[in-house]
Design a protein around this motif. Sequence first.
Motif, PDB file in Angstrom:
ATOM      1  N   PHE A  99      90.037 -26.456  24.938  1.00 49.92           N
ATOM      2  CA  PHE A  99      89.817 -25.374  23.966  1.00 49.92           C
ATOM      3  C   PHE A  99      89.282 -24.160  24.733  1.00 49.92           C
ATOM      4  CE2 PHE A  99      89.208 -29.481  21.907  1.00 49.92           C
ATOM      5  CZ  PHE A  99      90.129 -29.401  20.866  1.00 49.92           C
TER       6      PHE A  99
ATOM      7  N   ASP B  28      88.817 -21.026  24.365  1.00 47.12           N
ATOM      8  CA  ASP B  28      87.914 -19.997  23.835  1.00 47.12           C
ATOM      9  C   ASP B  28      86.632 -20.573  23.236  1.00 47.12           C
ATOM     10  OD1 ASP B  28      89.641 -17.903  24.478  1.00 47.12           O
ATOM     11  OD2 ASP B  28      90.815 -18.203  22.640  1.00 47.12           O
ATOM     12  N   LEU B  29      86.445 -21.877  23.368  1.00 46.88           N
ATOM     13  CA  LEU B  29      85.306 -22.525  22.713  1.00 46.88           C
ATOM     14  C   LEU B  29      83.974 -21.918  23.145  1.00 46.88           C
ATOM     15  CD1 LEU B  29      84.135 -24.775  20.923  1.00 46.88           C
ATOM     16  CD2 LEU B  29      84.229 -26.300  22.913  1.00 46.88           C
TER      17      LEU B  29
ATOM     18  N   HIS C  76      82.493 -17.275  22.944  1.00 46.19           N
ATOM     19  CA  HIS C  76      81.933 -16.483  21.845  1.00 46.19           C
ATOM     20  C   HIS C  76      80.891 -15.516  22.398  1.00 46.19           C
ATOM     21  CE1 HIS C  76      79.994 -15.453  18.050  1.00 46.19           C
ATOM     22  NE2 HIS C  76      81.043 -15.982  17.429  1.00 46.19           N
TER      23      HIS C  76
ATOM     24  N   GLN D 264      77.805 -24.511  18.318  1.00 48.89           N
ATOM     25  CA  GLN D 264      79.136 -23.921  18.445  1.00 48.89           C
ATOM     26  C   GLN D 264      80.218 -25.004  18.418  1.00 48.89           C
ATOM     27  OE1 GLN D 264      80.312 -21.002  18.362  1.00 48.89           O
ATOM     28  NE2 GLN D 264      82.195 -20.882  19.571  1.00 48.89           N
ATOM     29  N   GLU D 265      79.978 -26.100  19.131  1.00 52.21           N
ATOM     30  CA  GLU D 265      80.949 -27.201  19.167  1.00 52.21           C
ATOM     31  C   GLU D 265      81.118 -27.823  17.780  1.00 52.21           C
ATOM     32  OE1 GLU D 265      79.836 -28.523  23.766  1.00 52.21           O
ATOM     33  OE2 GLU D 265      78.977 -29.582  22.050  1.00 52.21           O
TER      34      GLU D 265
ATOM     35  N   GLN E 174      80.523 -26.461  14.851  1.00 51.00           N
ATOM     36  CA  GLN E 174      81.160 -25.525  13.919  1.00 51.00           C
ATOM     37  C   GLN E 174      82.665 -25.438  14.150  1.00 51.00           C
ATOM     38  OE1 GLN E 174      79.267 -21.682  13.937  1.00 51.00           O
ATOM     39  NE2 GLN E 174      77.246 -22.518  13.466  1.00 51.00           N
ATOM     40  N   CYS E 175      83.069 -25.434  15.416  1.00 49.33           N
ATOM     41  CA  CYS E 175      84.492 -25.238  15.738  1.00 49.33           C
ATOM     42  C   CYS E 175      85.293 -26.533  15.715  1.00 49.33           C
ATOM     43  CB  CYS E 175      84.634 -24.583  17.108  1.00 49.33           C
ATOM     44  SG  CYS E 175      83.932 -22.921  17.201  1.00 49.33           S
ATOM     45  N   LEU E 176      84.676 -27.643  16.155  1.00 48.03           N
ATOM     46  CA  LEU E 176      85.441 -28.878  16.360  1.00 48.03           C
ATOM     47  C   LEU E 176      84.939 -30.072  15.556  1.00 48.03           C
ATOM     48  CD1 LEU E 176      85.706 -28.680  20.264  1.00 48.03           C
ATOM     49  CD2 LEU E 176      87.353 -27.834  18.582  1.00 48.03           C
TER      50      LEU E 176
END
Length: 476
Positions: free
Chosen positions: A153, A155-156, A159, A173-174, A176-178
């Motif tokens: 990923f 662009d993980l 941010h 962040q992880e 929220q995204c994954l």
Amino acid sequence: MTPEIKKKLQSCPSLPTPTPIAVQIITLANEPEIDLHRFIGILNCDPALASKILRTANSSLYSYPKKIGNLHQAVMVLGLNATISLALSFSLMKSLQTNRASGLDYALYWKRALIAGTACRVLGATCGFTEIEELYLASLLQDLGMLALDQVFLDLYNHPELDQTCHASIISQEDQCLRVNHAAVGSWLLTQWNFPDRLRLAVTGSDDPSRISPQDERAKFAYCVSLSGKIAEIFLRKSHDDYLQTIKEKAYAWLNLTPDELMEVLETTQGLLPETEKIFQTDLQTWTEPQAILEQARESLLLRSLQSLKEVQELQSNTAAMEAQFQNLEETHRHDPLTGTLTRAYLDQYLETSFEQALAKEECLTLVFGDLDKFKSVNDTYGHQAGDSVLQSTARLLLSQVRTTDMVGRYGGEEFVLILPKTSSTAAEIVCERILYAFRNTTHAIAKNQHIKVTISLGVATHTPDHPYSNITDLL
């Protein structure tokens, strides 16, 4: 971890993989009996790896008095399992550092890994572990999943508001995204590489070891690994705020380390960082000078300790005040505010308890019921304030004529009940005669220079083992 993420990881051509040497070492480590000569032969196939093993064995990390000149001596000094863990650490570091960076700050990543590994050595020694190098390896690999996620990923970690010095921000962040974090991914990778269970569990719990049962014999190992990562963050953060307090609390909760012991761990870790830099030929420069970090940590822990002491003292003071308030409330509930005798509610409870005890112990229990004569005329003639004065002096008179083990309660209005445990009817008659005599010879002050006489009528009932009552209501 979802099947979709697992599929993407499996199909990624640039996923972190161990070197052929590392694969051989892992295979060897999983064998029931390890062939020492075969292991040394594997190390000799990689001169750079063998050189690092010798450099470490001769470093201040071990302080061996004599110079170690070959791998066989190194294994004898370090121990076979420790040397295997060291060899894996160096070999995996070499292979993992070749990955192409995307959004992840690789320089910061490796600083954290090496500082965490150094701290984990110190924690292991402080907590009495013998598997120091295995702890070191687990600590180096605890964020392995970040390398994998960064390749899949792209662009993980890109941010603009993501602070990579703060691991909590990375995990958020992880998630929220994954809906997965790097600890789970790292554990999955180690499973693919056939790593031992204890190392995989330590990586799984590196972000939150509280999910590991304290009864699990591997829990303390995982606590060391997780705490080492958080200690590394002390050296890498630009701002500490309340972070040091969090570390202090976790150090005590997980490993029972006092603030002084934690401070000693930080100081020892800082002292070993130059040696780690030499072994890995890298620069572990932190945001601020390590000594300044330690001074800040020492000051913060001291201030927090003083604050905690103050909070404890305030809590003790508040607790004492609450207990006093509770006792006052309890006294208010128990005692009639006008006469100081038992309230009707508490009197009923006390009567039940006294009767049950008399039954259980086969003892006598006498009740005396008192009613002031013509009390209504006192209120009508002199007023209710005068009546209250008479009730107060009546209560004092009754209390003065009974034992400390006896109780006096206000049944209602001008009616009082005396509870006389272990008292026969004959003894109760003597008490009643004493009370009647006292009333006949007492005047009650109802106003300045104004006194009146009031008499009382008494009724007596006694429960005995030979002549029992079935319940307290009948006795009353």
